[in-house]
Write an enzyme that holds these catalytic residues in place. Structure first.
Site, PDB file in Angstrom:
ATOM      1  N   CYS A 128       0.504  33.548  10.295  1.00  0.00           N
ATOM      2  CA  CYS A 128       0.775  34.225  11.555  1.00  0.00           C
ATOM      3  C   CYS A 128       1.155  33.236  12.648  1.00  0.00           C
ATOM      4  O   CYS A 128       0.453  33.138  13.675  1.00  0.00           O
ATOM      5  CB  CYS A 128      -0.447  35.031  11.976  1.00  0.00           C
ATOM      6  SG  CYS A 128      -0.675  36.449  10.928  1.00  0.00           S
ATOM      7  N   GLU A 158       0.827  -1.222   0.000  1.00  0.00           N
ATOM      8  CA  GLU A 158       0.000   0.000   0.000  1.00  0.00           C
ATOM      9  C   GLU A 158       0.852   1.260   0.000  1.00  0.00           C
ATOM     10  O   GLU A 158       0.792   2.053   0.940  1.00  0.00           O
ATOM     11  CB  GLU A 158      -0.869   0.025   1.264  1.00  0.00           C
ATOM     12  CG  GLU A 158      -1.904  -1.044   1.332  1.00  0.00           C
ATOM     13  CD  GLU A 158      -2.648  -1.022   2.664  1.00  0.00           C
ATOM     14  OE1 GLU A 158      -2.205  -0.356   3.616  1.00  0.00           O
ATOM     15  OE2 GLU A 158      -3.675  -1.695   2.738  1.00  0.00           O
ATOM     16  N   TYR A 182       6.481  17.580  11.395  1.00  0.00           N
ATOM     17  CA  TYR A 182       7.487  16.550  11.720  1.00  0.00           C
ATOM     18  C   TYR A 182       8.918  17.089  11.674  1.00  0.00           C
ATOM     19  O   TYR A 182       9.864  16.305  11.776  1.00  0.00           O
ATOM     20  CB  TYR A 182       7.411  15.374  10.722  1.00  0.00           C
ATOM     21  CG  TYR A 182       6.011  14.994  10.309  1.00  0.00           C
ATOM     22  CD1 TYR A 182       5.138  14.387  11.210  1.00  0.00           C
ATOM     23  CD2 TYR A 182       5.563  15.224   9.008  1.00  0.00           C
ATOM     24  CE1 TYR A 182       3.853  14.039  10.813  1.00  0.00           C
ATOM     25  CE2 TYR A 182       4.276  14.870   8.609  1.00  0.00           C
ATOM     26  CZ  TYR A 182       3.430  14.286   9.522  1.00  0.00           C
ATOM     27  OH  TYR A 182       2.168  13.939   9.125  1.00  0.00           O
ATOM     28  N   ARG A 201       4.461  19.421   6.344  1.00  0.00           N
ATOM     29  CA  ARG A 201       5.451  18.442   6.823  1.00  0.00           C
ATOM     30  C   ARG A 201       6.600  19.060   7.641  1.00  0.00           C
ATOM     31  O   ARG A 201       6.956  18.513   8.687  1.00  0.00           O
ATOM     32  CB  ARG A 201       5.989  17.602   5.664  1.00  0.00           C
ATOM     33  CG  ARG A 201       4.869  16.866   4.892  1.00  0.00           C
ATOM     34  CD  ARG A 201       5.383  15.811   3.945  1.00  0.00           C
ATOM     35  NE  ARG A 201       5.950  14.685   4.680  1.00  0.00           N
ATOM     36  CZ  ARG A 201       7.210  14.471   4.844  1.00  0.00           C
ATOM     37  NH1 ARG A 201       8.094  15.285   4.319  1.00  0.00           N
ATOM     38  NH2 ARG A 201       7.626  13.451   5.548  1.00  0.00           N
TER      39      ARG A 201
HETATM   40  N1  LLP Z   1      -1.503   2.056   4.486  1.00  0.00           N
HETATM   41  C1  LLP Z   1      -1.986   2.574   5.618  1.00  0.00           C
HETATM   42  C2  LLP Z   1      -2.976   1.799   6.401  1.00  0.00           C
HETATM   43  C3  LLP Z   1      -1.551   3.848   6.047  1.00  0.00           C
HETATM   44  O1  LLP Z   1      -2.039   4.354   7.185  1.00  0.00           O
HETATM   45  C4  LLP Z   1      -0.623   4.570   5.268  1.00  0.00           C
HETATM   46  C5  LLP Z   1      -0.158   5.899   5.691  1.00  0.00           C
HETATM   47  C6  LLP Z   1      -0.172   3.982   4.083  1.00  0.00           C
HETATM   48  C7  LLP Z   1      -0.617   2.712   3.734  1.00  0.00           C
HETATM   49  C8  LLP Z   1       0.792   4.673   3.168  1.00  0.00           C
HETATM   50  O2  LLP Z   1       2.028   4.973   3.737  1.00  0.00           O
HETATM   51  P1  LLP Z   1       3.211   5.556   2.824  1.00  0.00           P
HETATM   52  O3  LLP Z   1       3.545   4.496   1.809  1.00  0.00           O
HETATM   53  O4  LLP Z   1       2.722   6.783   2.158  1.00  0.00           O
HETATM   54  O5  LLP Z   1       4.323   5.823   3.738  1.00  0.00           O
HETATM   55  N2  LLP Z   1       1.600  12.639   6.834  1.00  0.00           N
HETATM   56  C9  LLP Z   1       2.784  11.806   7.044  1.00  0.00           C
HETATM   57  C10 LLP Z   1       2.573  10.383   6.610  1.00  0.00           C
HETATM   58  C11 LLP Z   1       1.376   9.713   7.269  1.00  0.00           C
HETATM   59  C12 LLP Z   1       1.095   8.326   6.738  1.00  0.00           C
HETATM   60  C13 LLP Z   1      -0.227   7.823   7.186  1.00  0.00           C
HETATM   61  N3  LLP Z   1      -0.545   6.502   6.742  1.00  0.00           N
HETATM   62  C14 LLP Z   1       3.966  12.453   6.331  1.00  0.00           C
HETATM   63  O6  LLP Z   1       3.794  13.478   5.672  1.00  0.00           O
HETATM   64  O7  LLP Z   1       5.090  11.972   6.434  1.00  0.00           O
END
Ligand code: LLP
EC number: 4.1.1.20
Length: 422
Positions: free
Chosen positions: A346, A277, A320, A316
């Site tokens: 602001c 995913e 983070y 981001r």
């Molecule tokens: N599957 C599930 C159940 C998830 O919760 C997520 C991400 C993914 C797949 C995909 O993960 P990826 O391959 O994109 O790492 N806002 C944060 C990232 C939060 C990810 C949330 N869940 C950032 O900007 O680093």
């Protein structure tokens, strides 16, 4: 790997289109995506998985622009959705229900009813929810999300496995904490058919070892369930944001995956599908946020370069302390200066160059008012996490394909922002 940008005559071009032309045509700030980079990352991942029965569920939370979803649909992708409206958008984009896996969090009863009525497969991440599902839909098919008692990720906020995490039905080698036997009981009592086992341990993972451990553990759990059609190892593949970071080494992971799946198939007695995913890996590097310099200020400590965007467009760095490479798109090389790039909101925390503790300087070609800065690797969790904070509209989004830029979401207006007030 295809790069999203080139440098021509000391200016940045994206997919063959000059940044100054993009800003001239579509305005500033602007999200720009390079279609070939998205296709390249999807294909890279697909071909890196050495197993015939595989599905890539694009995690649409990373970037849910309709045009990008349609591109991935054409490429054969499936969808990881986490809310009803994500499911509805995926259906609207043309994904058939059977290509969508819903991994909800705190799902409401009426939402479960809707999902089942639409033939969407539901992936359940708590014993309570599993019991609720069993009572509502005895005898039906279901998938469960497991927390394997370890996680990974670029920041504590995005680690989704281990004891600090709210996600999944807990697996532990310590029988006191292990919830798999209880899950099994619920499944057997309600004659549910467990067709899938899923885990997603976190996001922005660059260590292959985490995925190697995950595959081994999930497959060892999978053996206990005879009706499986798939195992899903989640997303989380990182990309190098910082110059010193190395890309994820798929070949190391792929060897392990191949051997472990072959062994599993022999022992299990039939071939099942494996799923991943990814969100970030597919879209992050394809996206660039362009923003124009509007102010320059010297303080005793820093030179702040003020731009026409902020954490309302890319959260981001604020959320983070994330690092994004930044270029002066109008003069990539030239005399350089250490600056802090500051957003237009602001709040003191609204800086594009910062870590968790506060401002960080960055060396870039001396910016002048009117220059456009390119914030790279902004295609994932950029626009999708944006807001209207301070009543600023969201930027337009543009897709570059065959050296041509096409608007794929128009810029918001003041009228858009006030239309919900009653
Ligand atoms: N599957 C599930 C159940 C998830 O919760 C997520 C991400 C993914 C797949 C995909 O993960 P990826 O391959 O994109 O790492 N806002 C944060 C990232 C939060 C990810 C949330 N869940 C950032 O900007 O680093």
């Amino acid at each position: 790997m295809i790069q999203p940008y080139q440098i021509e005559n000391n200016q940045l071009t994206i997919g063959g289109v000059k940044v100054c032309e993009l800003i001239g045509e579509f305005g500033s700030p602007l999200y720009v995506y390079h279609a070939d980079v998205i296709r390249d990352r999807y294909n890279t991942l697909f071909h890196a998985i050495p197993y015939p029965h595989k599905r890539i569920h694009y995690a649409m939370k990373a970037n849910s622009n309709l045009r990008i979803l349609k591109m991935l649909l054409e490429m054969g992708a499936c969808i990881d959705a986490v809310s009803l409206n994500e499911v509805r958008l995926a259906l609207h984009a043309g994904f058939p229900a059977e290509r969508i896996l819903f991994t909800g969090i705190n799902t409401k009863t009426e939402e479960l009813h809707w999902l089942v009525s639409q033939n969407i497969r539901v992936n359940i991440g708590s014993l309570h929810m599993l019991q609720k599902y069993a009572s509502l839909f005895p005898g039906s098919e279901v998938s469960i999300r497991i927390n394997p008692d370890f996680g990974g990720g670029h920041h504590s906020h995005v680690i989704t496995g281990g004891r600090e995490s709210k996600f999944g039905i807990f697996y532990s080698q310590d029988s006191h904490y292990n919830q798999i036997p209880q899950a099994k009981n619920i499944i057997e009592n309600a004659h549910l058919k467990l067709v899938g086992i899923h885990a997603h341990i976190g996001s922005g993972i660059l260590e292959e070892g985490k995925f190697i451990d995950l595959v081994s553990l999930i497959l060892s759990i999978a053996k206990q369930f005879p009706d499986l059609e798939f195992v899903d190892f989640g997303g989380g593949f990182g990309i190098p944001y910082r110059p010193e970071e190395k890309p994820f080494q798929f070949d190391l992971f792929a060897d392990h995956l191949k051997n472990t799946m072959e062994k599993f198939t022999r022992e299990y007695g039939k071939e099942i599908t494996i799923a991943f995913e990814p969100g970030r890996f597919i879209v992050a590097e394809a996206g660039i946020l362009l923003t124009t310099v509007t102010d320059i200020k010297h303080t005793p400590k820093y030179t702040f370069v003020g731009v026409d965007s902020g954490f309302n467009h890319l959260i981001r760095p604020m959320a983070y302390g994330s690092y994004h490479p930044i270029f002066n798109a109008f003069r990539v090389q030239g005399e350089q200066q250490e600056v802090v790039i500051a957003g237009y909101l602001c709040e003191s925390g609204d800086l594009f160059t910062r870590d968790e503790n506060g401002p960080k300087t960055r060396l870039i070609t001396t910016p002048l008012e009117g220059d456009v800065l390119a914030i790279l690797n902004a295609g994932a969790y950029g626009f999708s996490m944006s807001s209207n904070y301070n009543m600023h509209p969201r930027p337009a989004e543009v897709l570059i394909e065959n050296n041509t830029a096409r608007l794929i979401r128009r810029r918001e207006t003041f009228e858009d922002m006030i239309r919900f007030f009653v």
